[in-house]
Design a protein around this motif. Sequence first.
Motif, PDB file in Angstrom:
ATOM      1  N   GLN A  72       0.830  -1.206   0.000  1.00  0.00           N
ATOM      2  CA  GLN A  72       0.000   0.000   0.000  1.00  0.00           C
ATOM      3  C   GLN A  72       0.865   1.256   0.000  1.00  0.00           C
ATOM      4  OE1 GLN A  72      -2.600  -0.740   3.339  1.00  0.00           O
ATOM      5  NE2 GLN A  72      -4.031  -1.899   2.087  1.00  0.00           N
ATOM      6  N   LEU A  73       1.944   1.241   0.774  1.00  0.00           N
ATOM      7  CA  LEU A  73       2.852   2.390   0.765  1.00  0.00           C
ATOM      8  C   LEU A  73       3.517   2.547  -0.598  1.00  0.00           C
ATOM      9  CD1 LEU A  73       4.552   2.207   4.266  1.00  0.00           C
ATOM     10  CD2 LEU A  73       2.905   3.914   3.444  1.00  0.00           C
ATOM     11  N   ASP A  74       3.823   1.452  -1.257  1.00  0.00           N
ATOM     12  CA  ASP A  74       4.416   1.526  -2.594  1.00  0.00           C
ATOM     13  C   ASP A  74       3.501   2.272  -3.558  1.00  0.00           C
ATOM     14  OD1 ASP A  74       6.682   0.184  -1.756  1.00  0.00           O
ATOM     15  OD2 ASP A  74       6.075  -1.750  -2.630  1.00  0.00           O
ATOM     16  N   THR A  78       4.441   5.728  -5.383  1.00  0.00           N
ATOM     17  CA  THR A  78       4.365   5.867  -6.837  1.00  0.00           C
ATOM     18  C   THR A  78       3.591   7.118  -7.226  1.00  0.00           C
ATOM     19  OG1 THR A  78       4.546   3.482  -7.175  1.00  0.00           O
ATOM     20  CG2 THR A  78       3.546   4.751  -8.965  1.00  0.00           C
ATOM     21  N   LEU A  79       2.468   7.351  -6.571  1.00  0.00           N
ATOM     22  CA  LEU A  79       1.697   8.570  -6.844  1.00  0.00           C
ATOM     23  C   LEU A  79       2.528   9.814  -6.560  1.00  0.00           C
ATOM     24  CD1 LEU A  79      -1.894   7.900  -5.418  1.00  0.00           C
ATOM     25  CD2 LEU A  79      -1.299   8.474  -7.769  1.00  0.00           C
ATOM     26  N   LEU A  80       3.212   9.821  -5.430  1.00  0.00           N
ATOM     27  CA  LEU A  80       4.016  10.986  -5.058  1.00  0.00           C
ATOM     28  C   LEU A  80       5.163  11.214  -6.045  1.00  0.00           C
ATOM     29  CD1 LEU A  80       4.064  10.488  -1.203  1.00  0.00           C
ATOM     30  CD2 LEU A  80       2.971  12.374  -2.460  1.00  0.00           C
ATOM     31  N   ARG A  81       5.837  10.147  -6.441  1.00  0.00           N
ATOM     32  CA  ARG A  81       6.924  10.280  -7.423  1.00  0.00           C
ATOM     33  C   ARG A  81       6.397  10.844  -8.740  1.00  0.00           C
ATOM     34  NH1 ARG A  81       8.386   5.258  -5.662  1.00  0.00           N
ATOM     35  NH2 ARG A  81      10.098   5.367  -4.197  1.00  0.00           N
ATOM     36  N   SER A  82       5.229  10.355  -9.152  1.00  0.00           N
ATOM     37  CA  SER A  82       4.662  10.826 -10.422  1.00  0.00           C
ATOM     38  C   SER A  82       4.332  12.310 -10.369  1.00  0.00           C
ATOM     39  CB  SER A  82       3.409  10.021 -10.785  1.00  0.00           C
ATOM     40  OG  SER A  82       2.317  10.392  -9.960  1.00  0.00           O
ATOM     41  N   GLY A  83       4.120  12.830  -9.155  1.00  0.00           N
ATOM     42  CA  GLY A  83       3.829  14.247  -8.988  1.00  0.00           C
ATOM     43  C   GLY A  83       5.053  15.094  -8.706  1.00  0.00           C
ATOM     44  N   GLU A  89       8.959   8.768   1.006  1.00  0.00           N
ATOM     45  CA  GLU A  89       8.639   8.038   2.237  1.00  0.00           C
ATOM     46  C   GLU A  89       8.162   8.999   3.319  1.00  0.00           C
ATOM     47  OE1 GLU A  89      11.568   7.671   0.611  1.00  0.00           O
ATOM     48  OE2 GLU A  89      11.392   5.626  -0.186  1.00  0.00           O
ATOM     49  N   ARG A  90       8.874  10.088   3.502  1.00  0.00           N
ATOM     50  CA  ARG A  90       8.508  11.076   4.524  1.00  0.00           C
ATOM     51  C   ARG A  90       7.190  11.753   4.183  1.00  0.00           C
ATOM     52  NH1 ARG A  90       7.722  12.633   9.270  1.00  0.00           N
ATOM     53  NH2 ARG A  90       8.389  14.704   9.841  1.00  0.00           N
ATOM     54  N   THR A  91       7.007  12.094   2.930  1.00  0.00           N
ATOM     55  CA  THR A  91       5.768  12.741   2.510  1.00  0.00           C
ATOM     56  C   THR A  91       4.577  11.807   2.720  1.00  0.00           C
ATOM     57  OG1 THR A  91       7.008  14.054   0.904  1.00  0.00           O
ATOM     58  CG2 THR A  91       4.625  13.950   0.608  1.00  0.00           C
ATOM     59  N   ALA A  92       4.752  10.521   2.420  1.00  0.00           N
ATOM     60  CA  ALA A  92       3.679   9.549   2.647  1.00  0.00           C
ATOM     61  C   ALA A  92       3.320   9.473   4.130  1.00  0.00           C
ATOM     62  CB  ALA A  92       4.085   8.171   2.117  1.00  0.00           C
ATOM     63  N   GLU A  93       4.331   9.484   4.988  1.00  0.00           N
ATOM     64  CA  GLU A  93       4.065   9.460   6.430  1.00  0.00           C
ATOM     65  C   GLU A  93       3.267  10.688   6.857  1.00  0.00           C
ATOM     66  OE1 GLU A  93       7.734   9.104   8.560  1.00  0.00           O
ATOM     67  OE2 GLU A  93       8.105   7.075   7.829  1.00  0.00           O
ATOM     68  N   LEU A  94       3.655  11.851   6.354  1.00  0.00           N
ATOM     69  CA  LEU A  94       2.936  13.081   6.697  1.00  0.00           C
ATOM     70  C   LEU A  94       1.488  13.027   6.222  1.00  0.00           C
ATOM     71  CD1 LEU A  94       5.677  15.731   5.843  1.00  0.00           C
ATOM     72  CD2 LEU A  94       4.829  15.129   8.128  1.00  0.00           C
ATOM     73  N   ARG A 120      -3.125  19.568   0.581  1.00  0.00           N
ATOM     74  CA  ARG A 120      -2.502  20.810   0.109  1.00  0.00           C
ATOM     75  C   ARG A 120      -1.314  21.204   0.981  1.00  0.00           C
ATOM     76  NH1 ARG A 120      -7.337  22.602  -0.933  1.00  0.00           N
ATOM     77  NH2 ARG A 120      -7.623  23.536   1.104  1.00  0.00           N
ATOM     78  N   GLU A 121      -1.523  21.148   2.303  1.00  0.00           N
ATOM     79  CA  GLU A 121      -0.474  21.541   3.237  1.00  0.00           C
ATOM     80  C   GLU A 121       0.735  20.606   3.155  1.00  0.00           C
ATOM     81  OE1 GLU A 121      -2.498  21.649   6.993  1.00  0.00           O
ATOM     82  OE2 GLU A 121      -3.630  23.432   6.448  1.00  0.00           O
ATOM     83  N   VAL A 122       0.491  19.312   3.083  1.00  0.00           N
ATOM     84  CA  VAL A 122       1.602  18.361   3.010  1.00  0.00           C
ATOM     85  C   VAL A 122       2.381  18.543   1.706  1.00  0.00           C
ATOM     86  CG1 VAL A 122       2.199  15.908   2.797  1.00  0.00           C
ATOM     87  CG2 VAL A 122       0.611  16.664   4.571  1.00  0.00           C
ATOM     88  N   LEU A 123       1.699  18.707   0.610  1.00  0.00           N
ATOM     89  CA  LEU A 123       2.391  18.902  -0.660  1.00  0.00           C
ATOM     90  C   LEU A 123       3.210  20.200  -0.645  1.00  0.00           C
ATOM     91  CD1 LEU A 123      -0.253  17.672  -3.257  1.00  0.00           C
ATOM     92  CD2 LEU A 123       1.783  16.457  -2.399  1.00  0.00           C
TER      93      LEU A 123
END
Length: 129
Positions: A72-74, A78-83, A89-94, A120-123
């Motif tokens: 699930q984290l993968d 993947t979504l975060l990398r594509s953006g 990893e840290r962004t997913a945790e946040l 919005r805030e995390v990004l």
Amino acid sequence: MIFDALFARAADVAETLPSTGDLQRDLETLLEEAVVEISTQPRESLLRSLAARIQTDESTASEFHDRLLRPQLDVVHTLLRSGGARRVERTAELLLAPVFYRWFMRLAPMTTQDIASHVREVLRLAHVP
């Protein structure tokens, strides 16, 4: 058997992930679906029992991490990398921590508006374009 059922459901969710090209909206959708998934019976009771077991049994924790959490984290990574995120990893945790904190503490789940603001805030904090 519990892991097989949860794993099958997780695989179904991974196959229908949002992929609109709008990272903000895709992450909002992902978090909204996660809130529903962990807050709907009978799955909620099953997950709460599993969470308690994870705290006291290393083999259960290991199997949970390997079979459910890591895949699930993968997907989130993947979504975060594509953006364009760099520290995925840290962004997913946040992103995920407040959803699960509220669930574990039995607080009110995040609303759609809470989720939109949170994403919005995390990004912004992660310097994602």
